[in-house]
Write an enzyme that holds these catalytic residues in place. Structure first.
Site, mmCIF file in Angstrom:
data_model
loop_
_atom_site.group_PDB
_atom_site.id
_atom_site.type_symbol
_atom_site.label_atom_id
_atom_site.label_comp_id
_atom_site.label_asym_id
_atom_site.label_seq_id
_atom_site.Cartn_x
_atom_site.Cartn_y
_atom_site.Cartn_z
ATOM 1 N N ASP A 105 13.904 -2.632 6.819
ATOM 2 C CA ASP A 105 13.306 -3.368 5.725
ATOM 3 C C ASP A 105 12.116 -4.098 6.168
ATOM 4 O O ASP A 105 12.158 -4.957 5.496
ATOM 5 C CB ASP A 105 14.701 -3.911 5.068
ATOM 6 C CG ASP A 105 15.612 -4.245 4.030
ATOM 7 O OD1 ASP A 105 15.313 -3.156 3.579
ATOM 8 O OD2 ASP A 105 17.013 -4.711 3.699
ATOM 9 N N PHE B 6 6.778 0.927 2.113
ATOM 10 C CA PHE B 6 5.438 0.540 1.717
ATOM 11 C C PHE B 6 4.038 1.030 2.084
ATOM 12 O O PHE B 6 3.458 1.692 1.974
ATOM 13 C CB PHE B 6 5.575 -1.246 2.113
ATOM 14 C CG PHE B 6 4.326 -1.727 1.342
ATOM 15 C CD1 PHE B 6 3.923 -1.618 0.185
ATOM 16 C CD2 PHE B 6 3.722 -2.734 2.188
ATOM 17 C CE1 PHE B 6 2.548 -2.995 -0.152
ATOM 18 C CE2 PHE B 6 2.055 -3.238 1.850
ATOM 19 C CZ PHE B 6 1.733 -3.138 0.888
ATOM 20 N N LYS C 222 12.451 11.675 3.348
ATOM 21 C CA LYS C 222 13.656 10.577 4.062
ATOM 22 C C LYS C 222 14.668 11.272 3.935
ATOM 23 O O LYS C 222 15.108 11.339 2.924
ATOM 24 C CB LYS C 222 13.470 9.160 3.300
ATOM 25 C CG LYS C 222 14.417 8.590 4.075
ATOM 26 C CD LYS C 222 14.146 7.028 3.539
ATOM 27 C CE LYS C 222 14.971 6.075 4.608
ATOM 28 N NZ LYS C 222 15.075 4.678 4.096
ATOM 29 N N GLY D 266 11.684 7.406 8.827
ATOM 30 C CA GLY D 266 13.276 7.095 9.305
ATOM 31 C C GLY D 266 13.791 6.034 8.519
ATOM 32 O O GLY D 266 13.354 5.138 8.313
ATOM 33 N N ALA D 267 15.336 6.144 8.878
ATOM 34 C CA ALA D 267 16.310 4.993 8.731
ATOM 35 C C ALA D 267 16.205 4.593 9.510
ATOM 36 O O ALA D 267 16.980 4.283 10.403
ATOM 37 C CB ALA D 267 17.842 5.696 8.467
ATOM 38 N N GLU E 95 -0.152 -9.213 -3.970
ATOM 39 C CA GLU E 95 -0.880 -10.913 -4.222
ATOM 40 C C GLU E 95 0.324 -10.546 -5.517
ATOM 41 O O GLU E 95 1.144 -11.380 -6.368
ATOM 42 C CB GLU E 95 -1.542 -11.547 -4.774
ATOM 43 C CG GLU E 95 -2.434 -11.893 -3.475
ATOM 44 C CD GLU E 95 -3.765 -12.456 -2.894
ATOM 45 O OE1 GLU E 95 -4.038 -13.147 -4.779
ATOM 46 O OE2 GLU E 95 -3.997 -12.927 -2.417
#
Length: 230
Positions: free
Chosen positions: A13, A18, A37, A108-109, A197
């Site tokens: 995370d 993102f 992924k 990647g994980a 934002e």
């Protein structure tokens, strides 16, 4: 010939998805990049592939399906065990090899020392697949340590690192964080992008990525001329 590359995070995370969304929104259509992924855990909600597609509104042709999907939000070795399954690194490496000469962003994980199996770490898979790596780290407190550790793990194994990219909330530390990591980590800072934002529609997110992501084109220029790096 294409340029597949691996996106490695400094932890779970941390912002890899993102970053991947920003990259796909800005470059997928113009350069024919696809998102992949290969190992997806925690699929009880919106998967990362679904998130990137929803965020960018790109059609299915820009996405590859995961090789392994597990429900538990955990390390691949544990998530697989919960379902009575085993991840086969050799099978996964064969799948990765087929994409070597394509324009593919491979997310990647988790971090680079996450175990794919009980005796096989993600970093070994990265090393054996021999893809160039972009390290994604946070803009926030703690990122110097986490990013330098990740760069050390990769470079000590002679894995080609194209550079690092920071994402996250805007703060007074981020410019110094990027400068110090670049100075001490032996890898260039490819850019810094802060979270928007407010929640954005796909059209707004594409505009945001065009304005705020890879503003100096350091990342894309590096991908277009990988032989000049390192």
């Amino acid at each position: 010939m294409g340029q597949a590359f691996y996106v490695a995070g400094t932890g779970t995370d941390i912002g890899k998805t993102f970053f991947s969304s920003l990259f796909m929104a800005k470059y997928a259509e113009n350069y024919g990049f696809r998102y992949w992924k290969p190992i997806q855990t925690g699929i009880t909600g919106l998967s990362d592939t679904e998130f990137v597609q929803k965020t960018t509104a790109l059609p299915d042709s820009f996405f590859l399906k995961p090789v392994y999907e597990f429900a538990a939000p955990a390390s691949p070795h544990y998530a697989a065990k919960q379902e009575g399954k085993t991840l086969d690194p050799k099978y996964l490496l064969n799948a990765l090899a087929k994409e070597r000469n394509t324009n593919t962003l491979i997310e990647g994980a988790g971090g680079v020392l996450v175990p794919w199996t009980e005796d096989y770490l993600a970093v070994k898979g990265i090393q054996e697949s021999n893809f160039p790596v972009v390290v994604v780290g946070s803009t926030e407190l703690g990122t110097i340590n986490h990013t330098l550790l990740t760069l050390e793990v990769l470079t000590s194994r002679f894995i080609p690192v194209l550079g690092f990219y920071l994402v996250g909330s805007k703060n007074e530390l981020q410019a110094d964080n990027a400068e110090i990591i670049q100075r001490l980590g032996g890898a260039p800072c490819l850019g810094v992008t802060n979270f928007p934002e407010q929640k954005l529609s796909p059209k707004e997110f594409i505009s945001f990525s065009n304005e705020s992501f890879d503003t100096k084109r350091n990342l894309m220029e590096t991908l277009l001329s990988p032989d000049d790096e390192g």
